[in-house]
Design a protein around this motif. Structure first.
Motif, PDB file in Angstrom:
ATOM      1  N   PHE A 255     -52.485  54.614   3.478  1.00  0.00           N
ATOM      2  CA  PHE A 255     -52.751  55.067   2.272  1.00  0.00           C
ATOM      3  C   PHE A 255     -54.246  55.455   1.791  1.00  0.00           C
ATOM      4  CE2 PHE A 255     -48.947  52.787   0.843  1.00  0.00           C
ATOM      5  CZ  PHE A 255     -48.475  53.697   0.173  1.00  0.00           C
TER       6      PHE A 255
ATOM      7  N   ALA B 170     -49.909  43.566   5.229  1.00  0.00           N
ATOM      8  CA  ALA B 170     -49.921  44.485   3.942  1.00  0.00           C
ATOM      9  C   ALA B 170     -51.545  45.227   4.118  1.00  0.00           C
ATOM     10  CB  ALA B 170     -49.551  44.020   2.786  1.00  0.00           C
TER      11      ALA B 170
ATOM     12  N   LEU C  53     -46.457  54.483   8.825  1.00  0.00           N
ATOM     13  CA  LEU C  53     -45.288  53.952   8.118  1.00  0.00           C
ATOM     14  C   LEU C  53     -44.312  53.474   8.966  1.00  0.00           C
ATOM     15  CD1 LEU C  53     -44.049  54.117   5.090  1.00  0.00           C
ATOM     16  CD2 LEU C  53     -42.887  56.043   5.683  1.00  0.00           C
TER      17      LEU C  53
ATOM     18  N   PHE D 113     -49.611  55.191  -4.041  1.00  0.00           N
ATOM     19  CA  PHE D 113     -49.824  53.723  -3.791  1.00  0.00           C
ATOM     20  C   PHE D 113     -49.302  52.980  -4.653  1.00  0.00           C
ATOM     21  CE2 PHE D 113     -52.243  49.806  -3.810  1.00  0.00           C
ATOM     22  CZ  PHE D 113     -52.080  49.421  -2.618  1.00  0.00           C
TER      23      PHE D 113
ATOM     24  N   GLU E 216     -51.329  49.118   5.150  1.00  0.00           N
ATOM     25  CA  GLU E 216     -51.169  49.578   3.828  1.00  0.00           C
ATOM     26  C   GLU E 216     -52.509  50.752   3.931  1.00  0.00           C
ATOM     27  OE1 GLU E 216     -49.898  47.610   0.389  1.00  0.00           O
ATOM     28  OE2 GLU E 216     -47.925  47.031   1.170  1.00  0.00           O
ATOM     29  N   GLU E 217     -53.624  49.837   4.171  1.00  0.00           N
ATOM     30  CA  GLU E 217     -54.835  50.656   4.013  1.00  0.00           C
ATOM     31  C   GLU E 217     -54.858  51.820   5.135  1.00  0.00           C
ATOM     32  OE1 GLU E 217     -57.335  50.404   1.534  1.00  0.00           O
ATOM     33  OE2 GLU E 217     -55.556  49.303   1.012  1.00  0.00           O
TER      34      GLU E 217
ATOM     35  N   LEU F 140     -45.599  49.785   9.401  1.00  0.00           N
ATOM     36  CA  LEU F 140     -45.633  49.000   8.429  1.00  0.00           C
ATOM     37  C   LEU F 140     -43.912  48.434   8.351  1.00  0.00           C
ATOM     38  CD1 LEU F 140     -46.647  47.793   5.779  1.00  0.00           C
ATOM     39  CD2 LEU F 140     -46.242  49.707   4.606  1.00  0.00           C
TER      40      LEU F 140
ATOM     41  N   HIS G 296     -57.970  44.206   0.271  1.00  0.00           N
ATOM     42  CA  HIS G 296     -56.588  43.925   0.303  1.00  0.00           C
ATOM     43  C   HIS G 296     -56.000  42.415   0.948  1.00  0.00           C
ATOM     44  CE1 HIS G 296     -53.124  47.057   0.172  1.00  0.00           C
ATOM     45  NE2 HIS G 296     -52.500  45.895  -0.175  1.00  0.00           N
TER      46      HIS G 296
ATOM     47  N   ALA H  23     -45.117  53.758  -4.617  1.00  0.00           N
ATOM     48  CA  ALA H  23     -44.599  52.901  -3.560  1.00  0.00           C
ATOM     49  C   ALA H  23     -44.104  51.703  -3.975  1.00  0.00           C
ATOM     50  CB  ALA H  23     -45.490  53.006  -2.278  1.00  0.00           C
ATOM     51  N   HIS H  24     -44.956  51.101  -4.747  1.00  0.00           N
ATOM     52  CA  HIS H  24     -44.559  49.638  -5.371  1.00  0.00           C
ATOM     53  C   HIS H  24     -43.328  49.685  -6.128  1.00  0.00           C
ATOM     54  CE1 HIS H  24     -48.598  48.707  -3.624  1.00  0.00           C
ATOM     55  NE2 HIS H  24     -48.447  47.608  -3.687  1.00  0.00           N
TER      56      HIS H  24
END
Length: 293
Positions: free
Chosen positions: A142, A134, A30, A167, A138-139, A33, A210, A170-171
């Protein structure tokens, strides 16, 4: 002489407990990111610098993830195996781009997406940075952390549900997000990306999905990515139609078109993964079961 194995120290046993690993490694990913987004924001006017930040932070996160897996979790980190990486990334990029292009084709045929013209090829460059950042980070967070550890702990079904919900939720922090858009992403993308991991037992295919989806969404088709501001890409367009079909200001991910296309693909991949023996039963049904590599 009898070999006596050295007992695992208590501190390492604590670190290897699933919930502890989930929190520690999840925090590290995290942070990667968040820092990637922050530093890309500092060089927002320089596409080249943004790409360098995205690639650099992705490489750093991959190294940290592999080091944690090797020295804390005590595993071989086969989910980042290098030999199949190029092939699976390439397949993922192609399929991710194809899935989004299929959604656009449906919208064109429905009269919702209209092509007004083309911008210079240089418009293809700015979208690279965010797609890479991303897609990789993100992969790792998550699927590499959340899905993998929860699956090992509680089984595939529970992990699919948990990782997909997190996932999607989070959006909700994104601009223009709604509960329905988060739920759409939870199902369509959560299932698709979890199934991609289960199918290969590696992260590369899902990373490719992704990155490919996000890249063509903004750089080629000039679409909003999960509610973020629309940046001009290669194609100048006009989008007019009901939000249920177009996704509205959130982007195609919030449309029924993407829901059907991606969820169907996810189900196909999940069935393939189960046939390969890559499904992890819940703890009370395992009896020594291990997913095939």
């Amino acid at each position: 002489m009898n070999d006596v194995s050295t007992p695992t120290p208590l501190w390492l046993r604590v670190l290897r407990y699933p919930l502890v690993r989930l929190l520690l490694l999840g925090f590290l990913m995290l942070q990667a990111l968040g820092h990637s987004n922050y530093y890309m924001g500092l060089v927002a006017d320089s596409p080249g610098a943004k790409i360098a930040v995205a690639v650099g932070m992705s490489l750093l996160a991959l190294i940290v993830y592999a080091a944690f897996g090797r020295w804390v979790e005590g595993r071989s980190v086969s989910d980042l195996a290098l030999r199949p990486a190029a092939r699976e990334l390439a397949i993922g990029l192609a399929v991710g781009a194809m899935l989004y292009s299929t959604c656009i084709l449906v919208l064109v045929l429905a009269g919702i997406y209209r092509i007004d013209g083309l911008n210079p090829l240089s418009y293809l460059v700015p979208g690279i940075a965010m797609a890479v950042s991303a897609g990789f980070l993100e992969e790792l967070l998550f699927r590499g952390v959340l899905f993998r550890i929860v699956e090992e702990w509680l089984g595939s079904w529970i992990s699919i549900v948990v990782s997909s919900l997190f996932f999607g939720l989070a959006h909700l922090m994104n601009p223009e997000a709604t509960l329905s858009s988060a739920l759409f992403i939870s199902v369509e993308a959560g299932l698709l990306l979890a199934a991609a991991y289960m199918l290969t037992r590696r992260l590369w295919l899902g990373i490719g999905f992704h990155v490919g989806w996000n890249y063509v969404q903004t750089a080629v088709y000039s679409g909003a990515v999960s509610g973020t501001a629309v940046e001009p890409g290669l194609i100048r367009n006009t989008i007019e139609g009901p939000a249920l079909l177009s996704g509205g200001s959130f982007g195609v991910e919030a449309s029924i078109v993407a829901f059907v296309v991606c969820t169907t693909t996810g189900i196909v991949l999940l069935r393939m993964a189960i046939k390969r023996g890559h499904f992890v039963p819940s703890p009370w049904r395992r009896a020594g079961h291990r997913p095939s590599a």
